[in-house]
Design an enzyme around this catalytic site. Structure first.
Site: not given
Ligand code: NAD
Length: 297
Positions: A54, A98, A121
């Site tokens: 990422k 994460q 997200d």
């Protein structure tokens, strides 16, 4: 008949290029680059790989990447304080924590602390609600990537029969909501669905997000259907000690019947990070009040 292979890798590369191409105009308008903050707690090897890729993709797109690494022993309060700091930091447009988090940390509480307008997200309940009622928000990256591949292949999805297998909050449910918003007739199938094969056989569009290797067989697929395989399953390979990746769909069997199908790997997988960059670019524009034609990306 043999299905067309939907090249998610190529589509994702194109999307990343389009995102990168829009960064200079944002920079010119605001004097800064869009910023994505990624928070990693602990040393989980798979998570470390994701965070690294990422970071690399963010920098390659010309965006600012902020990495925050906390030890596995970090307390919930420390993590919440980190998220709060990122919420308040104007250089940060997107925040991603994460997952999975260590067991002593309440994942829901952490996600609920992220500013919904930085939740690239799309996991915050506010964004799940916005998606459910058709308001502007942030949609989880994997299902949004699947929708992009479907629209690229099929154009207008109106009136098509779509069957989504799997009802997770991250993939199945948002996928069903997105297809509904595109005017599909949507069935959300799951582990308690009766006659799953019969249900799938009705579908013009099948999205499999189950996590069971090659569960969807060729004779479940309606001839000509478009099949999106979200599954990523590691199974024993041909040689002893080796493994290989397979999806939730028995690809070779399904490809003999389907009109188009995503491979594993190289289908849905590469879309996730590309859409994350896209969501970050969108968040940056919305937060700065700079117009962005989202249909350009
Ligand atoms: P999950 O475990 O949270 O959900 C799985 C869903 O499948 C559940 O809703 C369950 O009801 C359903 N299910 C389980 N057994 C079933 C059965 N026998 N018949 C019908 N439905 C059944 O999983 P998830 O997070 O949604 O992920 C699903 C798959 O997608 C996994 O293989 C995961 O690795 C993969 N995935 C890929 C990406 C990506 O490509 N970037 C992202 C997220 C998830």
């Amino acid at each position: 008949m043999s299905a067309d292979i939907i090249d998610g890798k190529a589509y994702a590369a194109g999307l990343r290029e389009r995102v990168a191409g829009l960064v200079p105009a944002f920079r010119a308008a605001t004097g800064r680059a869009p910023g994505l903050a990624v928070v990693l707690v602990g040393e989980d090897p798979a998570s470390q790989v994701y965070v690294r890729s990422k970071h690399k993709a963010t920098v390659e797109a010309g965006m600012e990447s902020f990495e925050h690494r906390l030890p596995a022993t970090a307390s919930q309060d420390e993590l919440l304080a980190t998220v709060e700091r990122l919420n308040a930091d104007d250089r940060v447009d997107g925040i991603l924590v994460q997952l999975p988090l260590p067991p002593h940390i309440d994942e829901k509480r952490v996600i609920a602390t992220i500013d919904p307008d930085k939740d690239v997200d799309g996991f915050h309940v506010v964004n799940a609600g916005r998606l459910a009622v058709g308001e502007e928000g942030y949609v989880p990256c994997t299902p949004l990537g699947c929708l992009m591949l479907l629209k690229d292949r099929l154009g207008d999805l109106s009136g098509l029969e779509a069957v989504v297998i799997g009802r997770s909050n991250i993939v199945g449910k948002p996928m069903a909501a997105l297809l509904l918003a595109e005017n599909c007739t949507v069935t959300l199938a799951h582990s308690r669905t009766r006659d799953l094969a019969g249900v799938v056989r009705r579908a013009d569009i099948v999205v499999a997000a189950v996590g069971r290797p090659e569960m969807v067989r060729g004779d479940w697929i309606r001839p000509g259907a478009t099949v999106i395989d979200v599954g990523i399953n590691r199974v024993p390979g041909a040689e002893p000690g080796k493994t290989r990746l397979v999806g939730d769909v028995a690809t070779a069997e399904a490809a003999a019947v389907a009109g188009a199908i995503t491979p594993v790997p190289g289908g849905v997988g590469p879309m996730t990070i590309a859409v994350l960059l896209r969501n970050t670019l969108v968040a940056a524009h919305r937060r700065a009040g700079v117009p962005l034609a989202t249909d350009a990306i």
